[in-house]
Design an enzyme around this catalytic site. Structure first.
Site, PDB file in Angstrom:
ATOM      1  N   MET A   1      -8.935   8.484  -0.046  1.00  0.00           N
ATOM      2  CA  MET A   1      -9.760   8.900   1.104  1.00  0.00           C
ATOM      3  C   MET A   1     -10.269  10.317   0.868  1.00  0.00           C
ATOM      4  O   MET A   1      -9.540  11.157   0.336  1.00  0.00           O
ATOM      5  CB  MET A   1      -8.919   8.870   2.383  1.00  0.00           C
ATOM      6  CG  MET A   1      -8.279   7.520   2.657  1.00  0.00           C
ATOM      7  SD  MET A   1      -7.417   7.529   4.241  1.00  0.00           S
ATOM      8  CE  MET A   1      -6.552   5.944   4.150  1.00  0.00           C
TER       9      MET A   1
ATOM     10  N   ASP B   1      -4.746   3.824  -2.015  1.00  0.00           N
ATOM     11  CA  ASP B   1      -5.809   4.195  -1.071  1.00  0.00           C
ATOM     12  C   ASP B   1      -6.324   5.605  -1.312  1.00  0.00           C
ATOM     13  O   ASP B   1      -5.567   6.572  -1.213  1.00  0.00           O
ATOM     14  CB  ASP B   1      -5.274   4.107   0.362  1.00  0.00           C
ATOM     15  CG  ASP B   1      -5.067   2.670   0.803  1.00  0.00           C
ATOM     16  OD1 ASP B   1      -6.039   1.905   0.804  1.00  0.00           O
ATOM     17  OD2 ASP B   1      -3.915   2.308   1.136  1.00  0.00           O
TER      18      ASP B   1
ATOM     19  N   ASP C   1      -6.767  -6.000   4.684  1.00  0.00           N
ATOM     20  CA  ASP C   1      -6.123  -4.689   4.651  1.00  0.00           C
ATOM     21  C   ASP C   1      -6.118  -4.079   6.045  1.00  0.00           C
ATOM     22  O   ASP C   1      -7.177  -3.812   6.610  1.00  0.00           O
ATOM     23  CB  ASP C   1      -6.918  -3.805   3.662  1.00  0.00           C
ATOM     24  CG  ASP C   1      -6.272  -2.450   3.428  1.00  0.00           C
ATOM     25  OD1 ASP C   1      -5.193  -2.187   3.966  1.00  0.00           O
ATOM     26  OD2 ASP C   1      -6.881  -1.667   2.667  1.00  0.00           O
TER      27      ASP C   1
ATOM     28  N   HIS D   1      -8.534   1.358  -3.802  1.00  0.00           N
ATOM     29  CA  HIS D   1      -9.420   1.173  -2.645  1.00  0.00           C
ATOM     30  C   HIS D   1     -10.080   2.512  -2.347  1.00  0.00           C
ATOM     31  O   HIS D   1      -9.434   3.433  -1.845  1.00  0.00           O
ATOM     32  CB  HIS D   1      -8.560   0.679  -1.463  1.00  0.00           C
ATOM     33  CG  HIS D   1      -9.313   0.487  -0.189  1.00  0.00           C
ATOM     34  ND1 HIS D   1      -8.675   0.228   1.015  1.00  0.00           N
ATOM     35  CD2 HIS D   1     -10.645   0.492   0.090  1.00  0.00           C
ATOM     36  CE1 HIS D   1      -9.585   0.097   1.972  1.00  0.00           C
ATOM     37  NE2 HIS D   1     -10.788   0.267   1.441  1.00  0.00           N
TER      38      HIS D   1
ATOM     39  N   MET E   1     -12.119   4.777  -0.289  1.00  0.00           N
ATOM     40  CA  MET E   1     -12.710   5.034   1.023  1.00  0.00           C
ATOM     41  C   MET E   1     -13.369   6.407   0.935  1.00  0.00           C
ATOM     42  O   MET E   1     -12.941   7.382   1.555  1.00  0.00           O
ATOM     43  CB  MET E   1     -11.609   4.982   2.099  1.00  0.00           C
ATOM     44  CG  MET E   1     -11.137   3.562   2.363  1.00  0.00           C
ATOM     45  SD  MET E   1      -9.548   3.488   3.192  1.00  0.00           S
ATOM     46  CE  MET E   1      -8.470   3.652   1.771  1.00  0.00           C
TER      47      MET E   1
ATOM     48  N   SER F   1       0.844  -1.203   0.000  1.00  0.00           N
ATOM     49  CA  SER F   1       0.000   0.000   0.000  1.00  0.00           C
ATOM     50  C   SER F   1       0.875   1.248   0.000  1.00  0.00           C
ATOM     51  O   SER F   1       1.712   1.438   0.884  1.00  0.00           O
ATOM     52  CB  SER F   1      -0.893   0.004   1.241  1.00  0.00           C
ATOM     53  OG  SER F   1      -1.437   1.301   1.412  1.00  0.00           O
TER      54      SER F   1
ATOM     55  N   GLY G   1      -8.686   4.415   7.252  1.00  0.00           N
ATOM     56  CA  GLY G   1      -8.382   5.830   7.438  1.00  0.00           C
ATOM     57  C   GLY G   1      -6.902   6.122   7.628  1.00  0.00           C
ATOM     58  O   GLY G   1      -6.436   7.188   7.243  1.00  0.00           O
TER      59      GLY G   1
ATOM     60  N   MET H   1     -11.732  -5.491   5.884  1.00  0.00           N
ATOM     61  CA  MET H   1     -10.864  -4.540   6.598  1.00  0.00           C
ATOM     62  C   MET H   1     -10.476  -5.152   7.943  1.00  0.00           C
ATOM     63  O   MET H   1     -11.345  -5.555   8.726  1.00  0.00           O
ATOM     64  CB  MET H   1     -11.582  -3.207   6.834  1.00  0.00           C
ATOM     65  CG  MET H   1     -11.774  -2.343   5.597  1.00  0.00           C
ATOM     66  SD  MET H   1     -10.264  -1.933   4.665  1.00  0.00           S
ATOM     67  CE  MET H   1      -9.231  -1.144   5.919  1.00  0.00           C
TER      68      MET H   1
ATOM     69  N   GLY I   1      -0.537   1.896   9.575  1.00  0.00           N
ATOM     70  CA  GLY I   1       0.181   1.633  10.814  1.00  0.00           C
ATOM     71  C   GLY I   1      -0.682   1.330  12.024  1.00  0.00           C
ATOM     72  O   GLY I   1      -0.222   1.428  13.158  1.00  0.00           O
TER      73      GLY I   1
ATOM     74  N   HIS J   1      -1.390  -1.295  -4.167  1.00  0.00           N
ATOM     75  CA  HIS J   1      -2.634  -0.898  -3.506  1.00  0.00           C
ATOM     76  C   HIS J   1      -2.642   0.621  -3.342  1.00  0.00           C
ATOM     77  O   HIS J   1      -1.717   1.207  -2.785  1.00  0.00           O
ATOM     78  CB  HIS J   1      -2.734  -1.607  -2.156  1.00  0.00           C
ATOM     79  CG  HIS J   1      -4.025  -1.420  -1.442  1.00  0.00           C
ATOM     80  ND1 HIS J   1      -5.156  -2.151  -1.740  1.00  0.00           N
ATOM     81  CD2 HIS J   1      -4.380  -0.578  -0.432  1.00  0.00           C
ATOM     82  CE1 HIS J   1      -6.144  -1.776  -0.939  1.00  0.00           C
ATOM     83  NE2 HIS J   1      -5.697  -0.816  -0.143  1.00  0.00           N
TER      84      HIS J   1
HETATM   85  C1  DX5 Z   1      -6.106   1.965   5.693  1.00  0.00           C
HETATM   86  C2  DX5 Z   1      -5.797   1.611   4.245  1.00  0.00           C
HETATM   87  C3  DX5 Z   1      -4.730   0.610   4.137  1.00  0.00           C
HETATM   88  C4  DX5 Z   1      -3.432   0.996   4.777  1.00  0.00           C
HETATM   89  C5  DX5 Z   1      -2.946  -0.203   5.480  1.00  0.00           C
HETATM   90  O1  DX5 Z   1      -7.318   2.584   5.813  1.00  0.00           O
HETATM   91  O2  DX5 Z   1      -6.923   1.128   3.559  1.00  0.00           O
HETATM   92  O3  DX5 Z   1      -4.540   0.156   2.807  1.00  0.00           O
HETATM   93  O4  DX5 Z   1      -2.444   1.435   3.897  1.00  0.00           O
HETATM   94  O5  DX5 Z   1      -1.821   0.150   6.160  1.00  0.00           O
HETATM   95  P1  DX5 Z   1      -1.070  -0.805   7.167  1.00  0.00           P
HETATM   96  O6  DX5 Z   1      -0.624  -2.017   6.414  1.00  0.00           O
HETATM   97  O7  DX5 Z   1       0.061   0.062   7.628  1.00  0.00           O
HETATM   98  O8  DX5 Z   1      -2.024  -1.140   8.275  1.00  0.00           O
HETATM   99 ZN    ZN Z   2      -6.506   0.080   1.606  1.00  0.00          ZN
END
Ligand code: DX5
Ligand code: ZN
Length: 261
Positions: free
Chosen positions: A75, A73, A213, A104, A106, A46, A180, A175, A183, A71
């Site tokens: 948002m 993301d 994810d 993805h 969101m 990601s 959001g 999920m 880490g 991946h």
């Molecule tokens: C979080 C994202 C993830 C995120 C995962 O809302 O959808 O794709 O990058 O990050 P890690 O692997 O750090 O939990």
């Molecule tokens: Zn994601």
């Protein structure tokens, strides 16, 4: 955990035989991955945890390390309390990426943006079941535009949200944190949820793979893969590492050692 028959001997298949943005959306591979044998683990680094000033380098690194897809993301500051990157950034990265890009969303009202993301190079597009009241419509819109369509479920969303869609989706994203931020800590209950989604899909005659994810790393991957996950998204575990290429390889090794079935 028992390895799937021959899983340890299988070559990692290049997603859609290397088809990237230059290919029609239907040939770009993406999260469902069409021709891949079941039980084959796919790693999706990601970009959320990468340095946003060096995203092209992050994509090249993922390619070198043998990742299966990127991946991406998105948002909107409404569906989740954060804002990230969007269509223009995707278009730039799709021009340089040989890997399929798994988008993805969101965001609220994802139907408004699906077409633009696919035109910009998305191979697969995931929408949240919680983000639209017209899930069936948006999934079929994605497919009609030639991309793979996935439905994501937040940790608190019951799997019944999928029940009427099992035959329509190309893959399901469970999920394993609240979306959001990168880490965050993996939610242990996700394992039983992945098992339940797997059973639901099997019951409905769907071979759609399950993507997970959030909080995926070498410690959490074995359990979630044993539960039935096949596509592992990892942000912090990869780009938060001093050696991201090694981190991708180690994640794959930890996951394939525990392939379900
Ligand atoms: C979080 C994202 C993830 C995120 C995962 O809302 O959808 O794709 O990058 O990050 P890690 O692997 O750090 O939990
Ligand atoms: Zn994601």
């Amino acid at each position: 955990m028992k390895l799937a028959d021959g899983a340890n001997e299988r070559q990692r298949v290049s997603p859609a035989n290397g088809a990237g943005h230059g290919a029609p959306a239907s040939e770009r591979g993406g999260a469902s991955g069409g021709a891949k044998p079941p039980g084959l683990i796919r790693i999706a680094p990601s970009l959320l945890s990468a340095d946003f000033a060096r995203l092209g380098e992050a994509v090249a690194l993922a390619e070198r390390a043998g990742a299966d897809m990127i991946h991406f993301d998105v948002m909107d500051g409404h569906f989740v309390p954060n804002i990230t990157i969007g269509v223009p950034v995707l278009a730039s990265l799709a021009r340089v990426s040989r890997l399929p890009i798994d988008v993805h969303l969101m965001i609220e009202q994802p139907d408004r943006f699906v077409e633009a993301f696919i035109a910009a190079g998305a191979a697969s597009v995931t929408v949240h079941a919680e983000a639209t009241v017209h899930l069936h419509r948006v999934v079929h819109l994605i497919k009609s535009l030639g991309a793979k369509a996935g439905v994501a479920l937040n940790p608190a969303t019951p799997i019944t949200a999928l029940e009427q869609m099992a035959g329509d989706v190309d893959y399901v994203l469970v999920m394993t944190v609240n979306p959001g931020f990168g880490g965050q800590t993996f939610i242990p209950r996700s394992e039983s949820k992945v098992r339940a989604v797997r059973e639901l899909l099997q019951r409905e005659g769907s071979a759609a793979p399950i993507e997970v994810d959030g909080g995926i790393d070498v410690r959490t991957a074995p359990g979630i893969v044993a539960a039935g996950a096949e596509i592992l998204v990892a942000g912090n575990a990869v780009f938060g590492s001093a050696d991201p290429e090694r981190a991708i390889r180690e994640l794959r090794a930890a996951a394939t050692a525990s392939v379900a079935r």
